[in-house]
Design a protein around this motif. Structure first.
Motif, PDB file in Angstrom:
ATOM      1  N   HIS A 221      46.573  34.331  34.925  1.00 41.31           N
ATOM      2  CA  HIS A 221      47.090  33.503  36.016  1.00 41.31           C
ATOM      3  C   HIS A 221      46.429  32.116  35.941  1.00 41.31           C
ATOM      4  O   HIS A 221      45.248  32.005  35.591  1.00 41.31           O
ATOM      5  CB  HIS A 221      46.759  34.184  37.341  1.00 41.31           C
TER       6      HIS A 221
ATOM      7  N   ALA B 221      45.192  30.145  38.095  1.00 40.05           N
ATOM      8  CA  ALA B 221      43.959  30.030  38.867  1.00 40.05           C
ATOM      9  C   ALA B 221      42.802  30.728  38.155  1.00 40.05           C
ATOM     10  O   ALA B 221      41.667  30.231  38.138  1.00 40.05           O
ATOM     11  CB  ALA B 221      44.151  30.620  40.263  1.00 40.05           C
ATOM     12  N   VAL B 222      43.087  31.873  37.548  1.00 42.82           N
ATOM     13  CA  VAL B 222      42.059  32.603  36.802  1.00 42.82           C
ATOM     14  C   VAL B 222      41.629  31.795  35.584  1.00 42.82           C
ATOM     15  O   VAL B 222      40.433  31.684  35.275  1.00 42.82           O
ATOM     16  CB  VAL B 222      42.570  33.994  36.373  1.00 42.82           C
TER      17      VAL B 222
ATOM     18  N   ARG C  57      37.761  30.319  34.888  1.00 44.49           N
ATOM     19  CA  ARG C  57      37.083  30.715  33.652  1.00 44.49           C
ATOM     20  C   ARG C  57      36.718  29.489  32.813  1.00 44.49           C
ATOM     21  O   ARG C  57      35.623  29.425  32.227  1.00 44.49           O
ATOM     22  CB  ARG C  57      37.961  31.673  32.852  1.00 44.49           C
TER      23      ARG C  57
ATOM     24  N   ALA D  95      34.942  35.092  42.838  1.00 44.13           N
ATOM     25  CA  ALA D  95      35.666  34.483  41.723  1.00 44.13           C
ATOM     26  C   ALA D  95      34.678  34.011  40.656  1.00 44.13           C
ATOM     27  O   ALA D  95      34.914  34.170  39.448  1.00 44.13           O
ATOM     28  CB  ALA D  95      36.508  33.309  42.222  1.00 44.13           C
TER      29      ALA D  95
ATOM     30  N   ALA E  62      34.346  35.401  36.756  1.00 44.28           N
ATOM     31  CA  ALA E  62      34.451  34.482  35.623  1.00 44.28           C
ATOM     32  C   ALA E  62      33.204  34.537  34.747  1.00 44.28           C
ATOM     33  O   ALA E  62      33.291  34.488  33.514  1.00 44.28           O
ATOM     34  CB  ALA E  62      34.691  33.059  36.125  1.00 44.28           C
TER      35      ALA E  62
ATOM     36  N   THR F 294      42.340  27.501  45.021  1.00 41.77           N
ATOM     37  CA  THR F 294      42.420  27.979  43.641  1.00 41.77           C
ATOM     38  C   THR F 294      41.548  29.206  43.427  1.00 41.77           C
ATOM     39  O   THR F 294      41.991  30.194  42.823  1.00 41.77           O
ATOM     40  CB  THR F 294      42.003  26.867  42.664  1.00 41.77           C
TER      41      THR F 294
ATOM     42  N   ALA G  69      42.609  33.089  42.538  1.00 38.28           N
ATOM     43  CA  ALA G  69      42.056  33.820  41.403  1.00 38.28           C
ATOM     44  C   ALA G  69      41.608  35.219  41.816  1.00 38.28           C
ATOM     45  O   ALA G  69      41.768  36.189  41.063  1.00 38.28           O
ATOM     46  CB  ALA G  69      40.891  33.040  40.801  1.00 38.28           C
ATOM     47  N   CYS G  70      41.062  35.334  43.005  1.00 39.34           N
ATOM     48  CA  CYS G  70      40.646  36.649  43.506  1.00 39.34           C
ATOM     49  C   CYS G  70      41.853  37.552  43.729  1.00 39.34           C
ATOM     50  O   CYS G  70      41.838  38.742  43.384  1.00 39.34           O
ATOM     51  CB  CYS G  70      39.854  36.489  44.803  1.00 39.34           C
TER      52      CYS G  70
ATOM     53  N   GLN H 171      43.312  38.807  40.463  1.00 30.81           N
ATOM     54  CA  GLN H 171      42.482  39.828  39.806  1.00 30.81           C
ATOM     55  C   GLN H 171      42.241  41.042  40.687  1.00 30.81           C
ATOM     56  O   GLN H 171      41.493  41.950  40.295  1.00 30.81           O
ATOM     57  CB  GLN H 171      41.133  39.212  39.405  1.00 30.81           C
TER      58      GLN H 171
END
Length: 337
Positions: free
Chosen positions: A4, A6-7, A11, A50, A54, A185, A189-190, A193
């Motif tokens: 994704h 955001a992920v 990272r 998050a 990461a 963002t 991401a959370c 995931q």
């Protein structure tokens, strides 16, 4: 199919910081085979979860070890259980070692400042105990904007407006990978995931200044000025930091030029410095004599500065840490009483 967006963003931010840490570590130690330990400070909230995820992901591809630390402030019912749950989540991500530290929060400086002081003391202790090279913090661009506004409201000067540094601490221990990412963002991401997060009720409690700013102040500013306020405040922080760093360097160089052969500050020479530089020289001198930096405010330095620019025979200025400043025979004498 890639991760994704955001992920991918979180990272990448962490990867860049980890590469910086590795480069610095190898330069400092001269031992490229030594694997440094990087800890993440995790409260269980979206920002720090998050960050933890990461770090766990990126560390697997790099020659370093990754662990975590959560701090139980003991300010809410069930805080010990929540801290244990956060520690379990970090362990499940593959972080090792993982610690949970319980602290006692005092009252000095108000509840928010006292909690922050206790938290950083616990993070420092954990880093020392495990020999960690760095501790990652989950502050975002939104946190930076709030910090700038708080500094502006206090009238604390350009250093306060510079907000939080991407790298801070006397040994460059603290790193903030998310300062250029917004809170939305990291929360996305959370969700992407499926990370369990805990929303601290204190973050929505109007009894706390930062909470009021977050939920009332910033939205009001965006309503009046339009979108982009957070980004503009974050840019202000960086510009202010650059200016403050330059002035601090100037003051450090000027310090020796305003002293006599015995090392005493000469009022006439101080008077000739630009005000921003002179006040920095004075602040450095006061701290060197024992005044706690955290208790030394702009109004204190302004009072000392008047001994140079507006002296009419006034007596000593009392400062935090039992330090006093007085003018004697054309010299500024600063000492602990």
């Amino acid at each position: 199919m890639g991760p994704h967006p955001a992920v991918a963003a979180i990272r990448l931010a962490v990867r860049r910081v980890l590469h910086d840490i590795l480069t610095e570590h190898h330069t400092d130690t001269g031992e490229p085979t030594t694997e440094p330990l990087v800890l993440v400070a995790c409260s269980g909230g979206a920002d720090s979860m998050a960050l933890a995820s990461a770090l766990a992901f990126e560390s697997r591809k790099l020659p370093l070890r990754a662990g975590g630390i959560t701090v139980d402030h003991g300010l809410q019912d069930g805080s010990a259980q929540r801290a244990a749950e956060v520690a379990d989540r970090m362990t499940a991500l593959g972080l090792d070692p993982v610690d949970s530290a319980a602290v006692t929060v005092g009252r000095e400086g108000g509840p928010e400042a006292a909690a922050r002081d206790a938290r950083y003391a616990a993070l420092d202790a954990a880093a020392e105990h495990h020999g960690a090279t760095a501790v990652l913090l989950g502050h975002t661009r939104d946190d930076q904007a709030e910090t700038v506004l708080l500094g502006l409201a206090r009238g604390s000067g350009i250093r306060s407006l510079s907000g939080m540094a991407a790298v801070s601490g006397t040994t460059r221990r603290y790193r903030r990978p998310f300062l250029e990412l917004d809170r939305q963002t990291v929360r996305k991401a959370c969700v992407a995931q499926e990370l369990a997060v805990w929303d601290d009720p204190h973050n929505a409690d109007p009894a706390y200044t930062r909470s009021r700013l977050r939920h009332e102040g910033l939205p009001a500013l965006e309503k009046a000025l339009g979108k982009g306020v957070v980004e503009a405040l974050a840019r202000t922080a960086q510009l202010s930091r650059d200016d403050a760093d330059a002035l601090d360097s100037w003051a450090a160089d000027a310090d020796a030029s305003v002293r006599d052969d015995a090392g005493r500050l000469e009022c006439a020479k101080l008077f000739g410095l630009p005000p921003a530089v002179r006040r920095r020289v004075l602040r450095r001198a006061v701290i060197a004599e024992g005044a706690p930096a955290g208790s030394l405010f702009a109004r204190h330095i302004e009072e000392v500065d008047r001994l140079i620019t507006g002296w009419r025979g006034q007596g000593a200025i009392n400062l935090p840490g039992r330090v006093e400043a007085r003018r004697q025979g054309g010299r500024l004498v600063i000492r602990q009483g």
